[in-house]
Design an enzyme around this catalytic site. Structure first.
Site, mmCIF file in Angstrom:
data_model
loop_
_atom_site.group_PDB
_atom_site.id
_atom_site.type_symbol
_atom_site.label_atom_id
_atom_site.label_comp_id
_atom_site.label_asym_id
_atom_site.label_seq_id
_atom_site.Cartn_x
_atom_site.Cartn_y
_atom_site.Cartn_z
ATOM 1 N N LEU A 37 0.875 -1.098 0.023
ATOM 2 C CA LEU A 37 -0.079 -0.035 0.034
ATOM 3 C C LEU A 37 0.924 1.315 -0.023
ATOM 4 C CD1 LEU A 37 -2.812 -1.315 2.538
ATOM 5 C CD2 LEU A 37 -3.249 -0.624 0.075
ATOM 6 N N GLY A 38 1.890 1.078 0.677
ATOM 7 C CA GLY A 38 2.969 2.270 0.529
ATOM 8 C C GLY A 38 4.154 1.975 1.356
ATOM 9 N N GLY A 40 7.495 4.235 3.843
ATOM 10 C CA GLY A 40 8.075 5.372 4.081
ATOM 11 C C GLY A 40 9.311 5.171 4.556
ATOM 12 N N LYS A 41 10.030 5.997 5.238
ATOM 13 C CA LYS A 41 11.534 5.889 5.795
ATOM 14 C C LYS A 41 11.870 4.550 6.276
ATOM 15 C CE LYS A 41 14.580 9.671 6.517
ATOM 16 N NZ LYS A 41 14.580 11.061 7.130
ATOM 17 N N PHE A 42 10.976 3.965 7.409
ATOM 18 C CA PHE A 42 11.163 2.870 8.071
ATOM 19 C C PHE A 42 10.349 1.875 8.028
ATOM 20 C CE2 PHE A 42 13.558 6.348 10.272
ATOM 21 C CZ PHE A 42 14.948 6.080 10.097
ATOM 22 N N ALA A 43 9.338 2.209 7.237
ATOM 23 C CA ALA A 43 7.964 1.172 7.125
ATOM 24 C C ALA A 43 7.478 0.823 6.039
ATOM 25 C CB ALA A 43 6.888 1.874 8.075
ATOM 26 N N VAL A 44 6.887 -0.430 5.875
ATOM 27 C CA VAL A 44 6.471 -1.041 4.741
ATOM 28 C C VAL A 44 4.980 -1.430 5.118
ATOM 29 C CG1 VAL A 44 6.385 -2.601 2.916
ATOM 30 C CG2 VAL A 44 8.471 -1.870 3.950
ATOM 31 N N VAL A 45 4.123 -0.729 4.386
ATOM 32 C CA VAL A 45 2.630 -1.128 4.580
ATOM 33 C C VAL A 45 2.076 -2.044 3.512
ATOM 34 C CG1 VAL A 45 0.271 0.054 5.130
ATOM 35 C CG2 VAL A 45 2.296 1.073 5.733
ATOM 36 N N ASP A 156 4.047 15.764 11.346
ATOM 37 C CA ASP A 156 4.441 15.073 9.998
ATOM 38 C C ASP A 156 3.138 15.183 8.952
ATOM 39 O OD1 ASP A 156 6.224 14.413 8.291
ATOM 40 O OD2 ASP A 156 6.366 12.084 8.687
HETATM 41 P P1 ADP Z 1 6.293 6.155 7.757
HETATM 42 O O1 ADP Z 1 6.317 6.090 8.846
HETATM 43 O O2 ADP Z 1 7.258 5.202 7.051
HETATM 44 O O3 ADP Z 1 6.162 7.211 6.691
HETATM 45 P P2 ADP Z 1 3.451 5.666 6.949
HETATM 46 O O4 ADP Z 1 2.816 5.342 8.231
HETATM 47 O O5 ADP Z 1 3.395 6.917 6.603
HETATM 48 O O6 ADP Z 1 4.895 5.072 7.182
HETATM 49 O O7 ADP Z 1 2.985 4.818 5.977
HETATM 50 C C1 ADP Z 1 3.586 4.730 4.630
HETATM 51 C C2 ADP Z 1 2.773 4.758 3.718
HETATM 52 O O8 ADP Z 1 1.761 3.491 3.552
HETATM 53 C C3 ADP Z 1 1.561 5.959 3.672
HETATM 54 O O9 ADP Z 1 2.231 7.200 2.813
HETATM 55 C C4 ADP Z 1 0.369 5.242 2.860
HETATM 56 O O10 ADP Z 1 0.582 5.434 1.468
HETATM 57 C C5 ADP Z 1 0.577 3.864 3.124
HETATM 58 N N1 ADP Z 1 -0.479 3.562 4.159
HETATM 59 C C6 ADP Z 1 -0.054 3.766 5.723
HETATM 60 N N2 ADP Z 1 -1.077 3.484 6.354
HETATM 61 C C7 ADP Z 1 -2.263 3.072 5.512
HETATM 62 C C8 ADP Z 1 -3.494 2.569 5.703
HETATM 63 N N3 ADP Z 1 -3.922 2.457 6.894
HETATM 64 N N4 ADP Z 1 -4.206 2.285 4.628
HETATM 65 C C9 ADP Z 1 -3.661 2.286 3.405
HETATM 66 N N5 ADP Z 1 -2.527 2.679 3.331
HETATM 67 C C10 ADP Z 1 -1.742 3.170 4.200
HETATM 68 MG MG MG Z 2 4.503 8.601 6.298
#
Ligand code: ADP
Ligand code: MG
Length: 327
Positions: A37-38, A40-45, A156
């Site tokens: 789904l996405g 970021g720096k340290f996370a994969v969703v 953020d």
């Molecule tokens: P990070 O702390 O690494 O930035 P995020 O929580 O922002 O992590 O998640 C990274 C990306 O994953 C988000 O920008 C979004 O595109 C996707 N994402 C995060 N949470 C959800 C969610 N609950 N449903 C759908 N997509 C999500």
């Molecule tokens: Mg983020």
């Protein structure tokens, strides 16, 4: 200007959590869809489906170690903030938490519409109209006002961290990513925290105290971007962006805001104010005429000539007037 990552500082972090951290295998209870789904720096969703219910969720995999450092505290803080905001419909809901040998997995409500970013820069047929922006901004402010009333700052807020429950038809806002969030009453030192340059408030660049007003700056940048498709402070490089921010170098020209109501521009101007104490609060924003139903009809007297948003002349729906909207 060179900023370190946020890390290893405890100030302003919430540490008490109530959610049980499950250690039984995540994959025994969830089917992981291949779909990312996405990230970021340290996370994969990733998208996942709970086997017992068939319900869809978003699994956020947070590494317990980053750059060789233990990050459990940061993750507990993120969980604690999500818990504290669980009664607000515009903050993403936390369903469960799992721990594996390398990760903590946050099982979150899935915001299937994705990041609002995509519709800020889209072509005219997929970009937000001003009416869309008004409805979404009310939801964002409702969520942020809730956080601020609880003394939490997000720190953020940007289009990548504001998701939609559905893209078409346009759904509702879900605020995500509380990785940088802090509690206002216990925060002392902020040097280590920095969001994305384009969305960062002048006080952060000056190492001045952060406050709830710091989020309000980001919301100003965000609304500018949602309405125009342009990032107001973005320069060719980080230095230039920071210079634009510290000089409040913003383009409010009619050309940029073609077809957008003057009230919207006025609204943004109450947020992109250098002195944090002079910036509008979330509550104040919610009673600004731009968002107020009684003054909304004025919008329609403005000609909608821009290609970026063009449905201002459509009749208002009663749905966009109802507030608060339920998720
Ligand atoms: P990070 O702390 O690494 O930035 P995020 O929580 O922002 O992590 O998640 C990274 C990306 O994953 C988000 O920008 C979004 O595109 C996707 N994402 C995060 N949470 C959800 C969610 N609950 N449903 C759908 N997509 C999500
Ligand atoms: Mg983020």
């Amino acid at each position: 200007l060179d900023f370190a990552n946020m890390n290893n500082k405890n100030n302003g972090m919430l540490t008490k959590i109530h959610t049980r951290i499950r250690t039984d295998p995540f994959t025994a209870n969830y089917e992981l869809g291949g779909k990312e789904l996405g990230r970021g720096k340290f996370a994969v969703v990733k998208k996942c489906v709970e086997k017992s219910t068939g319900k869809q969720y978003a699994a956020k995999f947070l590494r317990l170690r980053r750059k060789g450092e233990d990050c459990r505290k940061d993750i507990m803080n993120e969980i604690a903030v999500l818990e504290s905001a669980k009664s607000n419909p515009y903050v993403v809901a936390l369903h469960e938490v799992y721990e594996t040998s390398h990760d903590i997995i946050l099982v979150l409500e899935c915001a299937a519409g994705g990041e609002i970013f995509n519709q800020c820069v889209g072509d005219s047929d997929e970009a937000f109209t001003e009416e869309d922006v008004i409805r979404l901004v009310k939801q964002i402010l409702n969520g942020v006002a809730f956080l601020h009333r609880n003394n939490v700052v997000h720190l953020d807020l940007k289009p990548q961290n504001l998701l939609l429950t559905s893209a078409r038809p346009l759904g509702d806002i879900r605020i995500v990513d509380f990785g940088l969030s802090r509690r206002m009453d216990s925060i002392t030192e902020v040097r280590e925290i920095l969001g994305t340059p384009e969305y960062v408030a002048p006080e952060i660049l000056n190492y001045e105290p952060i406050s709830t007003a710091t989020d309000m700056w980001s919301i100003g940048v965000l609304i500018y971007f949602m309405l125009t498709g342009e990032s107001p402070f973005l320069g060719d490089n980080k230095q230039e962006t920071f210079l634009n921010v510290s000089q409040i170098n913003v383009d409010y020209s009619e050309e940029t805001f073609q077809g957008i109501s003057p009230l919207a521009v006025d609204f943004i101007k109450t947020l992109l104010v250098k002195n944090p104490r002079m910036r509008a609060t979330a509550e104040e924003c919610l009673s600004h005429p731009w968002l107020c139903p009684l003054t909304r009809p004025h919008l329609h007297s403005a000609p909608s000539s821009s290609s970026h948003r063009s449905s201002l002349d459509e009749p208002e729906t009663s749905q966009s007037e109802s507030e608060p909207e339920s998720p």
